[in-house]
Design an enzyme around this catalytic site. Structure first.
Site, PDB file in Angstrom:
ATOM      1  N   GLU A  26       0.686  -1.207   0.115  1.00 34.09           N
ATOM      2  CA  GLU A  26       0.179  -0.003  -0.136  1.00 34.09           C
ATOM      3  C   GLU A  26       0.783   1.240   0.163  1.00 34.09           C
ATOM      4  O   GLU A  26       0.486   2.236   0.799  1.00 34.09           O
ATOM      5  CB  GLU A  26      -1.006  -0.056   1.142  1.00 34.09           C
ATOM      6  CG  GLU A  26      -1.819  -1.174   1.279  1.00 34.09           C
ATOM      7  CD  GLU A  26      -2.648  -1.523   2.438  1.00 34.09           C
ATOM      8  OE1 GLU A  26      -2.690  -0.493   3.352  1.00 34.09           O
ATOM      9  OE2 GLU A  26      -3.470  -2.391   2.486  1.00 34.09           O
ATOM     10  N   GLU A  50      -6.388 -10.608  -1.203  1.00 33.66           N
ATOM     11  CA  GLU A  50      -7.178 -10.532  -0.155  1.00 33.66           C
ATOM     12  C   GLU A  50      -8.472 -10.390  -0.295  1.00 33.66           C
ATOM     13  O   GLU A  50      -9.325  -9.428   0.359  1.00 33.66           O
ATOM     14  CB  GLU A  50      -6.586  -9.148   0.868  1.00 33.66           C
ATOM     15  CG  GLU A  50      -5.273  -9.090   0.723  1.00 33.66           C
ATOM     16  CD  GLU A  50      -4.589  -8.087   1.712  1.00 33.66           C
ATOM     17  OE1 GLU A  50      -5.646  -7.230   2.359  1.00 33.66           O
ATOM     18  OE2 GLU A  50      -3.699  -7.698   1.893  1.00 33.66           O
TER      19      GLU A  50
END
Ligand code: 9MR
Length: 353
Positions: free
Chosen positions: A146, A262
């Site tokens: 991220e 995810e």
């Protein structure tokens, strides 16, 4: 596309046979796995059995993050992550590493101890110690997680994180090089979220991620994969098959493998009727996987948990009617839901790698 999803009330999500998700994935040269927490696998036998039946890959949900393995600035504690690695190994599952560099899940001491003078040492020490500890036992590492946030307003779209602040833009490359130097066999992955939909925000993220990946590759950085988290929103419209496939093809053209790392479908804002909700969630699973599995560079699908009993969505996206969330393939009693069928169908439908 989305109207199709909402209008699936007559769809049966029919699946042939009882073959597990991992075996259906394997038949197509894919892998299927999920995120797990040691305490849940220990306390819930049914979860453990289901995990062993369905998965051939395991990723720690949080037990391999800085705040969990670094109780103090000088100590590492691998007790829980080792248990997970051992569990994976003894049940023939591959083990993913998540994650070495992230702006979240930093220990409380981090803020007091780490500064621009010692940050590089901390980063290098952390990556070297952890990758060495798991050397030879890791399928892939989420080396950096991220790092892109166009909303932070920088021209390079990098997220304003402590790592960027202390080390400058090259911290990403440094992290990959350090991981590769210690564990040259692990697949090294850049992992990110919020890029799946056809809207300006996700588009900006796709563009920035592609730029980052191109830059890393052009500089000879040892990066081998891109992880697309895929936390999908049950109520959100705008999955655009063409744009998503083009993006994946662009990533693949850099010579990178792609992992869906995810996946879950957040049902926070969907109707309270669990039967209708499950159908909508399943429809999104199937539509999304049909799109992304078309790209042969996609080698693995991991859901962020296996059972609705254990999911971050309960805490981060609770429902206003207080009813339990249902974002995953198994319900809270480990019974398979339509989402399981949807994943099974998408694997059965996927082209072979
Ligand atoms: O699911 C994870 C949750 O249990 C942890 O409390 C949290 C902080 O460590 O992280 C969650 O996992 C995140 C993952 O590491 C990165 N992408 C988003 C996931 C959901 O927040």
């Amino acid at each position: 596309m989305y109207s199709q999803v909402l209008d699936n009330s007559s769809k049966e999500f029919k699946v042939f046979g009882k073959t597990s998700l991992k075996d259906r994935a394997t038949a197509k040269g894919l892998m299927y796995g999920a995120a797990a927490v040691q305490d849940d696998l220990v306390s819930n036998k049914d979860l453990k059995t289901s995990f062993i039946r369905e998965c051939n890959m395991l990723v720690p949900d949080y037990q391999l993050k800085w705040d969990k393995i670094r109780p103090t600035s000088k100590k590492f504690d691998f007790t829980k992550s080792d248990w997970l690695a051992q569990f994976a190994q003894s049940h023939n599952m591959l083990f993913r590493g998540h994650t070495l560099v992230w702006h979240q899940a930093l220990p409380v001491w981090f803020q007091e101890v780490v500064n621009c003078k010692n940050a590089e040492n901390f980063l290098l020490e952390h990556i070297t110690t952890v990758t060495k500890h798991y050397r030879g036992r890791i399928h892939s590492w989420d080396v950096v997680n991220e790092a892109i946030e166009p909303d932070d307003g920088r021209t390079d779209s990098l997220r304003k994180s402590p790592w960027l602040e202390f080390l400058g833009v090259d911290y990403i490359e440094l992290a990959f090089r350090t991981a590769a130097a210690t564990d040259p066999k692990a697949m090294l992955v850049y992992n990110d979220y919020g890029l799946e939909y056809d809207n300006p925000k996700d588009e900006a993220k796709r563009t920035a991620i592609l730029k980052l990946l191109e830059r890393l590759k052009s500089r000879g950085t040892p990066i081998h994969g891109f992880g697309m988290q895929s936390h999908l929103m049950g109520h959100q419209t705008g999955l655009n098959a063409k744009k998503l496939r083009n993006f994946l093809a662009d990533v693949a053209s850099l010579g990178l493998k792609i992992l869906i790392t995810e996946l879950d479908v957040i049902d926070q804002k969907l109707t309270s009727d669990p039967i209708v909700r499950d159908r909508i969630v399943a429809g999104i699973y199937e539509d999304y996987l049909n799109i992304v599995l078309d790209e042969r560079a996609v080698i693995a699908v991991l859901t962020w948990g296996l059972s609705d009993k254990y999911t971050w969505v309960s805490n981060f996206f609770p429902r206003s009617d207080k009813s339990p969330v249902r974002p995953l393939p198994l319900d809270s009693n480990m019974k398979s839901k339509l989402a399981w069928n949807a994943i099974a169908r998408a694997f059965d439908h996927a082209p072979k790698r």
